[in-house]
Design an enzyme around this catalytic site. Structure first.
Site, PDB file in Angstrom:
ATOM      1  N   GLN A  78       0.839  -1.342   0.018  1.00 35.37           N
ATOM      2  CA  GLN A  78      -0.174  -0.230   0.350  1.00 35.37           C
ATOM      3  C   GLN A  78       0.771   1.110  -0.223  1.00 35.37           C
ATOM      4  OE1 GLN A  78      -3.603  -0.332  -0.085  1.00 35.37           O
ATOM      5  NE2 GLN A  78      -3.781   1.973  -0.426  1.00 35.37           N
ATOM      6  N   PHE A  79       1.136   1.778  -1.739  1.00 35.14           N
ATOM      7  CA  PHE A  79       2.015   3.257  -1.202  1.00 35.14           C
ATOM      8  C   PHE A  79       1.140   4.373  -1.328  1.00 35.14           C
ATOM      9  CE2 PHE A  79       0.162   3.066  -5.524  1.00 35.14           C
ATOM     10  CZ  PHE A  79       0.027   4.349  -5.338  1.00 35.14           C
ATOM     11  N   THR A  80       0.256   3.904  -0.772  1.00 28.59           N
ATOM     12  CA  THR A  80      -0.567   5.002  -0.612  1.00 28.59           C
ATOM     13  C   THR A  80      -0.453   5.948   0.919  1.00 28.59           C
ATOM     14  OG1 THR A  80      -2.861   4.069  -0.621  1.00 28.59           O
ATOM     15  CG2 THR A  80      -2.131   5.223  -1.937  1.00 28.59           C
TER      16      THR A  80
END
Length: 150
Positions: A78-80
């Site tokens: 989950q890069f966000t």
């Protein structure tokens, strides 16, 4: 490194209608990396994660670990988690680790987590467009940030 941890009754990840990861009671982990993360940080985060007591005992007190409840783990990249929405209307992801390096650390995280946990974990697919479905238990959600462990 950041991990958004949710205790769940169940969770699953699907890609194009196919289930790629599924668990019963346990942890749904959304995992993100930033530029200065490395394997030492990942190892410390795993130790912290596996030592947490996030489940209620018979008296309703948060005293039980994942191991105590024989729980499972679903790990999703989950890069966000490293979005910066402080300016404008569109979040910036400049603080997220570059994809190639992040994928290597995510793979390392999952392998080390599985080794230290002592049983198989479920995962999403790095970089894929995934649907994550979960039934939160509690709800109980924590944000673990490696900067707070130093």
């Amino acid at each position: 490194m950041k991990i958004l941890l949710q205790t769940v009754k169940n969770a699953e990840v699907t890609i194009k209608g196919k289930t790629v990861g599924k668990i019963s009671r346990g942890y749904l982990l959304l995992v993100g990396f930033t530029g200065d993360d490395n394997t030492d940080i990942v190892d410390r985060m795993i130790d912290k994660l596996l030592s947490l007591r996030c489940f209620a005992d018979e008296h309703g007190l948060i005293n039980l670990s994942l191991d105590d409840v024989h729980g499972d783990i679903l790990s999703v990249s989950q890069f966000t988690l490293y979005a910066d929405a402080s300016k404008g209307r569109r979040p910036s992801f400049i603080n997220a680790m570059r994809p190639h390096e992040a994928e290597e650390l995510y793979d390392y995280f999952n392998k080390q987590l599985e080794n230290k946990f002592g049983k198989a974990i479920s995962t999403g697919v790095f970089g894929a467009d995934m649907l994550v479905d979960s039934v939160n238990d509690g709800p109980f959600t924590l944000i673990l940030d490696s900067k707070e462990l130093l």
